[in-house]
Design a protein around this motif. Structure first.
Motif, mmCIF file in Angstrom:
data_model
loop_
_atom_site.group_PDB
_atom_site.id
_atom_site.type_symbol
_atom_site.label_atom_id
_atom_site.label_comp_id
_atom_site.label_asym_id
_atom_site.label_seq_id
_atom_site.Cartn_x
_atom_site.Cartn_y
_atom_site.Cartn_z
ATOM 1 N N LEU A 174 31.265 44.650 38.553
ATOM 2 C CA LEU A 174 30.872 45.096 37.482
ATOM 3 C C LEU A 174 31.809 45.504 36.929
ATOM 4 O O LEU A 174 31.555 45.211 35.524
ATOM 5 C CB LEU A 174 30.301 46.542 38.358
ATOM 6 N N LEU A 175 33.172 45.671 37.203
ATOM 7 C CA LEU A 175 34.321 46.112 36.474
ATOM 8 C C LEU A 175 34.817 45.015 35.710
ATOM 9 O O LEU A 175 35.042 45.219 34.581
ATOM 10 C CB LEU A 175 35.357 47.180 37.252
ATOM 11 N N LYS A 176 34.647 44.573 36.245
ATOM 12 C CA LYS A 176 35.129 42.596 35.439
ATOM 13 C C LYS A 176 34.003 42.657 34.489
ATOM 14 O O LYS A 176 34.242 41.966 33.234
ATOM 15 C CB LYS A 176 35.066 41.242 36.725
ATOM 16 N N PHE A 177 33.294 42.690 34.209
ATOM 17 C CA PHE A 177 31.629 42.472 33.764
ATOM 18 C C PHE A 177 31.494 43.913 32.395
ATOM 19 O O PHE A 177 31.603 43.404 31.244
ATOM 20 C CB PHE A 177 30.485 42.309 34.462
ATOM 21 N N TYR A 178 32.461 45.442 32.846
ATOM 22 C CA TYR A 178 32.365 45.929 31.623
ATOM 23 C C TYR A 178 33.750 45.828 30.824
ATOM 24 O O TYR A 178 33.179 45.588 29.892
ATOM 25 C CB TYR A 178 32.431 47.337 32.184
ATOM 26 N N ASP A 179 34.657 44.788 31.617
ATOM 27 C CA ASP A 179 36.112 44.670 30.980
ATOM 28 C C ASP A 179 35.560 43.518 30.117
ATOM 29 O O ASP A 179 35.777 43.092 28.489
ATOM 30 C CB ASP A 179 37.026 43.839 31.281
ATOM 31 N N GLU A 180 34.687 42.531 30.022
ATOM 32 C CA GLU A 180 34.691 41.397 29.592
ATOM 33 C C GLU A 180 33.778 41.668 28.915
ATOM 34 O O GLU A 180 33.298 40.356 27.366
ATOM 35 C CB GLU A 180 33.730 40.009 30.413
#
Ligand code: ME8
Length: 521
Positions: A174-180
């Protein structure tokens, strides 16, 4: 057909009649839907009711009816609200529909196939009002020292056998998705809150209940119904025909925008994307958490006796003025306050006195002094400057702001152009030109006529009925009311060529009166 644009509202709990917050969300979503349609997008707009869960079951029991009777009765009020507020939804979904059970069970099976569901025992705090599980560390103390949820609602200790979803596994993805996808959660303040929450680590989520049966049955697990949020969130894909993946689902998923209130951002930006990742379904593009509407600055509650029926407001002031007020007054994303006086003041100053009056004065003068005849005319510099200003407000500034969901800023840009038109009328004084320079009078009135057409097209998403009336009166065909019509340089001469004359205008934006009990208060 234009590019698809799929927008959804939250689905409301029909455990009572709709309140002003429900009306606000539906209106905002409708303004977005109408705006995107006017921009040429192929819009799909879904709303509905969230009918399962303990909250519904308990309310029904208190009222001595079955949950099904309660949801049938109350969801009809939500449909009525949407229809009366002129909400242009394509699908009104009810989670008790058979197709929704099938869709949610399929999502469940896919999460199970990913190895993300396991059976265990839940021990912890549950708030029926929020339909949410809380950690001990999240609770706050009430006035009498009792434990309350972070939203201030009562919680109860719950011990039950339960299916769990491996939410913990999704913290990193999820954190990766928010970053991207930096615009996935909007506004930014809410994005920061969610990121902090996820950075703290996620616990697995209890996703079934055995203590009641008002919900979607867990496939192959007798006695378990799904946690209401699993089924509620799935509504967004059910309405597109999921699990059938061709057709509407292929065309409209992923959603462009889930519009919801700030209190349910976590469900939409943590749980929902995790469920979708688990089921290997694409994630929505954006979740926007709007603010809360307050009654004279206070939260509405039965105890305070300040609960407003949105349908009363719509009846007293009219649907378009209510819509205009809400979009204009509240900075979208922040909390906002309303009162009857504020609605009347805002709408009278802007809709009735500035814009309505401009339309009415201009069309009346064209009718009286020119027999309603539209003609070819020569402009001078002042006319061209005015038209250029109106054009850029309608074609550039308002769409730019509406596209970014800054409705009040968009309407403000529009109002600036309306003020410019009124200043132009005062300077040019067409009534005085009637005797001294009738040709110039015609040019001034026809310049205003052109400006009014653009201004009216631009504000249509906010006040669709009144704008439609004006466009009818000035003879603009329905298929020429989108934003692309604003760049058509030939529209005016095409309109002149029809030879139709304008009839005596009928006011579309009457002044509002404050009912006497409010005036006295
Ligand atoms: O939360 N001002 O339903 P709901 C503005 N069933 N918005 C408000 C508001 C207020 N005063 N009060 C509530 C639920 N809202 C769930 C949603 S979605 C899969 C399931 C908003 O009837 C609230 O934030 O309590 C939510 O977006 C919507 O109204 C429905 O609230």
């Amino acid at each position: 057909m234009g590019e698809p644009f799929y927008i959804t509202t939250a689905i409301s709990y029909p455990n009572g009649k709709p309140h002003i917050g429900h009306a606000y969300e539906a209106i905002a979503a409708d303004v977005i839907a109408r705006f995107q349609r006017a921009m040429g997008r192929d819009v799909r707009f879904q709303t509905g009711t969230d009918e399962h869960g303990l909250k519904m079951a308990q309310k029904a029991r208190d009222m001595g009816v079955t949950p099904r009777e309660l949801s049938d009765e109350m969801s009809s009020h939500f449909i009525k609200m949407c229809d009366e507020l002129n909400i242009s939804y394509d699908v009104f979904i009810r989670t008790t529909e058979e197709r929704h059970h099938a869709s949610t069970q399929e999502l469940w099976r896919r999460m199970e196939a990913s190895g993300d569901l396991y059976l265990d025992r839940y021990e912890g705090w549950y708030s029926i009002r929020d339909e949410a599980f809380y950690d001990e560390s999240e609770l706050v103390a009430g006035e009498g020292g009792e434990k309350l949820s972070p939203q201030g609602t009562p919680v109860e200790w719950t011990v039950e056998e339960s299916w769990f979803f491996r939410l913990s596994k999704y913290a990193e993805p999820l954190l990766k998705f928010y970053d991207e996808n930096p615009t996935f959660i909007q506004p930014d303040s809410r994005r920061n809150e969610v990121m902090r929450f996820v950075e703290g680590g996620l616990r697995d989520l209890s996703v079934s209940r055995t203590s009641f049966d008002w919900g979607v049955k867990v496939p192959g697990s007798d006695g378990h119904v799904m946690y209401v949020w699993v089924d509620a969130l799935t509504n967004y894909i059910t309405g597109l025909g999921f699990p059938e993946e061709s057709g509407d689902f292929a065309r409209y998923w992923p959603a462009n925008l889930h519009l919801i209130g700030k209190d349910i951002v976590r469900f939409h930006t943590v749980y929902w994307p995790a469920f979708l990742m688990s089921a290997k379904i694409e994630l929505p593009r954006q979740v926007f958490g709007h603010g809360f509407l307050l009654n004279r600055g206070q939260k509405e509650s039965k105890t305070l006796g300040n609960v407003t029926d949105p349908m009363d407001l719509a009846q007293r002031f009219g649907v378009d003025p209510l819509r205009y007020f809400l979009m204009r007054e509240v900075a979208f994303g922040q909390d906002g306050s309303y009162s009857p006086e504020a609605v009347v003041t805002r709408c009278n100053a802007e809709l009735a006195n500035s814009y309505g009056n401009l339309v009415q004065r201009t069309l009346s003068m064209i009718f009286k002094n020119m027999d309603g005849e539209l003609q070819k005319f020569e402009t001078v510099e002042a006319d061209d400057v005015l038209l250029a200003n109106v054009f850029s407000a309608c074609r550039e500034e308002l769409p730019r702001e509406f596209g970014a969901l800054n409705f009040s800023a968009g309407v403000e840009e529009w109002m600036r152009a309306v003020f410019a038109c009124n200043a132009y009328v005062d300077e040019q004084a067409p009534w005085a030109l009637r005797k001294t320079d009738p040709e110039r009078m015609k040019a001034v009135l026809l310049t205003l006529f052109m400006a009014i057409r653009d201004l009216t097209i631009a504000i249509s998403p906010v006040v669709p009925t009144a704008a439609g009336k004006v466009l009818d009166q000035i003879g603009i065909p329905v298929e020429e009311r989108g934003f692309s019509a604003l760049t058509d340089a030939d529209w005016y001469m095409a309109r002149v060529a029809t030879g139709e004359r304008l009839a005596q205008p009928v006011p579309a934006f009457p002044r509002l009166e404050l009912p006497t009990e409010d005036a006295a208060a």
